[in-house]
Design a protein around this motif. Structure first.
Motif, PDB file in Angstrom:
ATOM      1  N   LYS A 207     -24.789  36.128  -9.561  1.00 54.44           N
ATOM      2  CA  LYS A 207     -24.032  36.514  -8.580  1.00 54.44           C
ATOM      3  C   LYS A 207     -22.783  37.031  -8.683  1.00 54.44           C
ATOM      4  O   LYS A 207     -22.322  37.959  -8.285  1.00 54.44           O
ATOM      5  N   LYS A 222     -30.438  41.807  -8.285  1.00 52.08           N
ATOM      6  CA  LYS A 222     -30.345  41.723  -6.767  1.00 52.08           C
ATOM      7  C   LYS A 222     -31.791  41.459  -5.956  1.00 52.08           C
ATOM      8  O   LYS A 222     -31.568  40.480  -5.019  1.00 52.08           O
ATOM      9  N   ARG A 223     -32.824  41.996  -6.571  1.00 52.25           N
ATOM     10  CA  ARG A 223     -33.935  41.838  -6.034  1.00 52.25           C
ATOM     11  C   ARG A 223     -34.633  40.501  -6.055  1.00 52.25           C
ATOM     12  O   ARG A 223     -35.151  39.874  -5.234  1.00 52.25           O
ATOM     13  N   GLU A 226     -32.783  38.049  -4.030  1.00 53.31           N
ATOM     14  CA  GLU A 226     -33.269  37.892  -2.522  1.00 53.31           C
ATOM     15  C   GLU A 226     -34.783  37.317  -2.580  1.00 53.31           C
ATOM     16  O   GLU A 226     -34.949  36.607  -1.637  1.00 53.31           O
TER      17      GLU A 226
END
Length: 441
Positions: A207, A222-223, A226
């Motif tokens: 992050k 990012k994927r 998530e």
């Protein structure tokens, strides 16, 4: 016997499951929905669903490719050719490094092509499962762990102990190491404390670094943050993975794309079928030379080129901290290409790689010297001073060495010692090429 609890839902549908005491829609909404289905009964409120954005497109659509028998036959034939090539690639990977084999399986699975090579992949997994990874780096260990555990092998999380310190931090050199460790830790089971710590550590680090990255790696981070990779829908993930390959050319838009020309030139060096491997290796190195030339000539600043040179000299991704992402990417690809060349060599031929690296380092030092001259506006006082650097930046000494690397028993170690001494014939070749290249007609 326990009471039957109903059919099991797929993981991605679990969030939609009905639970006692909960209602998916209100009674009023349910009544309205029922009334919509019964003609003549007035509804107090319409549900307000939007029409499909596709309309009836897929009810009538027919692809021109599907209706062309010639095109369809060609596509089937081409697919079979590619399957044969990949099957040969898998078979040849037995002699390659552990990372190369793991990466090959990972790519096939991410592209959703693994179902075409189930037997070959299962055989590779059996071999890989017995490998001792004590001497491997974090990226290799993490990918090895993830791949085997995903396929149901019993793998101990203790393999990560050597990478963790007393504060629960892990010795990751870059974002890719962090990402692979995160993916591996997502397959943890209850009570695996070291993997719980790995999740906490990598999540925080990823992050932190992702916002400062403008690459496909940032999108991948990012994927997975998530939706962790083991829970992702593979065919959707494959679309993103394919797109990443397509971005390669745009990321190197400043550099010349001369792979075909490189190979055609190498055919002129030796065209005989017996030297097929040598041609491929020489073409790869020539492509590296072209990329390095453009990186120093038109892309990097003086400071970036200085740092990039130090990275090449160290041959270690851990020192790339201050480089722009594109130059990190280039450095990684150079290391990957050299590793692929080494994987092509038999065990008794691997002594050749240090000679190759020596000349690559010398080449970038010459490039860096020319960058400094350019920035300072310096003009060499004599032709001899000019040639001390420019004859090396022509890369003929590197290509002379590379021409021996893939030649099998024809080139013994004495040949590499000879070319590494840069004898007069190699010096003359370097000078001729440089003066011919600089000549203005």
């Amino acid at each position: 016997m326990a009471a039957w609890a109903g059919p099991r839902l797929p993981v991605h549908m679990a969030a939609w499951a009905w639970k006692p005491g909960k209602s998916i829609i209100s009674q009023k909404g349910a009544a309205a929905a029922v009334c919509q289905c019964i003609p003549g009964i007035p509804c107090s409120a319409a549900p307000g669903f939007q029409p499909s954005i596709w309309g009836d497109l897929f009810l009538t659509y027919s692809s021109p490719l599907a209706t062309s028998s010639t095109q369809k036959a060609w596509m089937v034939h081409r697919a079979e050719q590619l399957k044969e090539q990949v099957a040969k690639l898998i078979a040849a990977s037995i002699a390659c490094s552990l990372y190369h084999r793991i990466h090959l399986i990972d790519v096939l699975e991410r592209l959703c092509l693994d179902h075409l090579f189930e037997d070959e992949i299962n055989d590779m997994l059996t071999r890989i499962s017995n490998v001792n990874v004590c001497g491997c780096d974090l990226q290799t260990v993490a990918m090895w762990f993830y791949l085997l555990r995903k396929h149901g092998y019993r793998v101990s999380s203790d393999v990560f102990a050597k990478f963790r310190d007393e504060q629960g931090c892990f010795a990751a050199n870059n974002a890719r190491d962090l990402l692979n460790l995160y993916n591996a830790a997502c397959l943890r089971t209850h009570g695996e404390i070291i993997l719980d710590e790995a999740i906490s550590f990598t999540t925080k680090c990823l992050k932190s670094v992702a916002p400062n990255m403008e690459t496909s790696l940032a999108s991948e981070i990012k994927r997975v943050l998530e939706i962790p990779l083991p829970r992702s829908v593979r065919i959707y993930e494959a679309k993103s993975h394919i797109a990443e390959y397509g971005k390669l050319q745009s990321r190197l838009s400043f550099a010349r794309d001369r792979v075909v020309e490189c190979y055609f030139w190498m055919v002129g060096v030796y065209f005989e079928p017996i030297y097929s491997r040598a041609r491929v290796i020489l073409s790869k190195v020539l492509a590296i030379v072209s990329l390095l030339d453009d990186t120093y000539d038109v892309y990097g600043t003086s400071q970036e080129c200085e740092l990039f040179t130090k990275c090449i000299e160290s041959w270690d991704t851990a020192v790339t901290g201050g480089l722009p992402e594109n130059m990190k990417f280039i450095f990684g690809k150079i290391l990957d290409t050299c590793q692929s060349i080494e994987d092509e060599l038999a065990p008794e031929e691997k002594y050749r790689m240090p000679y190759l690296k020596i000349f690559i380092v010398d080449l970038v030092r010459a490039y860096n010297k020319e960058v400094k001259w350019r920035e300072e506006g310096y003009v060499p006082a004599t032709v001899e001073e000019h040639l001390q650097v420019s004859s090396r930046s022509g890369a003929c000494h590197l290509l002379s060495c590379t021409s021996f690397v893939g030649m099998g028993d024809v080139a013994a170690q004495e040949a590499f010692e000879w070319v590494c001494s840069v004898p007069k014939i190699v010096q003359a070749l370097c000078i001729i090429l440089r003066l011919s290249d600089d000549q203005v007609i």
